[in-house]
Design a protein around this motif. Sequence first.
Motif, PDB file in Angstrom:
ATOM      1  N   LEU A  18       0.808  -1.227   0.000  1.00 31.29           N
ATOM      2  CA  LEU A  18       0.000   0.000   0.000  1.00 31.29           C
ATOM      3  C   LEU A  18       0.840   1.275   0.000  1.00 31.29           C
ATOM      4  CD1 LEU A  18      -2.781  -0.909   2.620  1.00 31.29           C
ATOM      5  CD2 LEU A  18      -2.973  -0.954   0.133  1.00 31.29           C
ATOM      6  N   ASP A  19       2.146   1.165   0.215  1.00 30.29           N
ATOM      7  CA  ASP A  19       2.924   2.390   0.450  1.00 30.29           C
ATOM      8  C   ASP A  19       3.143   3.232  -0.791  1.00 30.29           C
ATOM      9  OD1 ASP A  19       4.728   0.834  -0.881  1.00 30.29           O
ATOM     10  OD2 ASP A  19       6.366   1.072   0.547  1.00 30.29           O
ATOM     11  N   GLN A  20       2.703   2.770  -1.968  1.00 32.42           N
ATOM     12  CA  GLN A  20       2.861   3.577  -3.179  1.00 32.42           C
ATOM     13  C   GLN A  20       1.578   4.319  -3.556  1.00 32.42           C
ATOM     14  OE1 GLN A  20       4.517   1.257  -6.368  1.00 32.42           O
ATOM     15  NE2 GLN A  20       6.267   0.578  -5.183  1.00 32.42           N
ATOM     16  N   ILE A  21       0.537   4.217  -2.751  1.00 35.94           N
ATOM     17  CA  ILE A  21      -0.703   4.944  -3.041  1.00 35.94           C
ATOM     18  C   ILE A  21      -0.511   6.413  -2.657  1.00 35.94           C
ATOM     19  CG2 ILE A  21      -3.164   5.158  -2.525  1.00 35.94           C
ATOM     20  CD1 ILE A  21      -3.243   2.198  -2.005  1.00 35.94           C
ATOM     21  N   GLU A  22      -0.604   7.273  -3.625  1.00 36.19           N
ATOM     22  CA  GLU A  22      -0.340   8.697  -3.398  1.00 36.19           C
ATOM     23  C   GLU A  22      -1.382   9.311  -2.483  1.00 36.19           C
ATOM     24  OE1 GLU A  22       0.359  12.780  -6.031  1.00 36.19           O
ATOM     25  OE2 GLU A  22      -0.019  10.849  -7.018  1.00 36.19           O
ATOM     26  N   GLY A  23      -0.908  10.059  -1.485  1.00 38.31           N
ATOM     27  CA  GLY A  23      -1.794  10.777  -0.582  1.00 38.31           C
ATOM     28  C   GLY A  23      -2.375   9.946   0.542  1.00 38.31           C
ATOM     29  N   LEU A  24      -2.045   8.653   0.624  1.00 36.60           N
ATOM     30  CA  LEU A  24      -2.590   7.790   1.671  1.00 36.60           C
ATOM     31  C   LEU A  24      -1.691   7.843   2.901  1.00 36.60           C
ATOM     32  CD1 LEU A  24      -4.737   5.656   2.490  1.00 36.60           C
ATOM     33  CD2 LEU A  24      -3.140   3.912   1.639  1.00 36.60           C
ATOM     34  N   TYR A  25      -2.284   8.153   4.048  1.00 37.61           N
ATOM     35  CA  TYR A  25      -1.547   8.124   5.311  1.00 37.61           C
ATOM     36  C   TYR A  25      -1.510   6.680   5.784  1.00 37.61           C
ATOM     37  CZ  TYR A  25      -0.394   9.005  10.229  1.00 37.61           C
ATOM     38  OH  TYR A  25       0.190   9.003  11.462  1.00 37.61           O
TER      39      TYR A  25
END
Length: 383
Positions: A317-324
């Motif tokens: 999930l760490d490449q989803i832009e804008g996701l904390y």
Amino acid sequence: MTRRIDPTDITTRDPAPALIALGWTLSAPKSNRWSSPGRKDLSVFAGRGGDWLIKDFGTGKTGNLIIFIRALEPSLSFPAALIRADDLLRTPATKPTTTAADTAINFDDDTSPASIPSLSKNPPSAAAAALKRAVADSSQQIGHLTPDQVHQKYVAGAEIWHPGFSIPPAFRDAGITHIGAKFAESFSVSSEDSARIPEILLRDDGQPELVGYETRRENGRVYKLRGGRAGISITCGLHLATSVVIVDSLPDALAHDLINPQDPLRGYIAVSSGAEETAARLIRGLIETGVPIARVIISTANAAPGMLTAHKIMSRLDQIEGLYLRYEPPGGGLRTHTDVLREVLVSTALKPVRIREDIERRIAADAYRHPGEYRPETAYAAE
């Protein structure tokens, strides 16, 4: 620039090359025991979730290769440990400086089919081996349950839980004193008062498919019925969620929600070992369809298995832009959220007292909303 490495690619690979590079030797192949002069022995084995685990007999702790390397070299950050592990796994084996008596690994013969030992799972017991032979000799093919068969078993003699219903004994044993309306239909209760928690996978078209369920009975007994695959439990509606918390089990989700009453649009996903990709796919799919998920908190158990689950999900999930995206283990150094909740219920400190008062207000409000079905004697068991 730090190169990106998937932690799963590290944790699921045979750690033998890395251990050899670090100075360990496979001293007892049958038990997967590794030795190194002046250091405690290690036991290396394949975990249920697909990761290779290393048990240090010096500390008694178990973890994957990344955790093991960080314990050896505490100054390494997590990204640095990933790179170090990747480098070690790629290091060609060379002949170690050992005595002639040390013949656990043959490095002399270039024609040897395996200069680096390939670890195997611990040998099965005699009973398990006999059962395997009996199955192999049988002419009847054993197949997994279909989703329809799982669903029939899930609903047989059970009622889907709705707000106002009593709390199953298994949840009360875990310290659950109240279940909010957001968890409606997330589990069923059998005629014997056992809680049945469904597990789903996502088909290729993104639709959920029931593949099994977990039965939780009084006094902590847990049973699994699976159609051959591990899945996730959606423990409340996610179509309106602005934040999602990923935990190990439904009781942990219920406990977390009691301890943290803020954020009414918070959703929960309980992940079984082996279903991390399903959880990540679900979150990615929800975001792509417009669900305003801005925060994902991984809050699995404060122990090696929970940390492994967190690593796998975060790497997806760490490449989803804008996701904390953040890992937040249960508070107070305790293992699970139900452990934290039990502490809250007995503590006299100011914050736990306020949490208990908030729980009592929610119980009273739900009793007013559902006067016909509400049973206070089973809905609150703080003692």
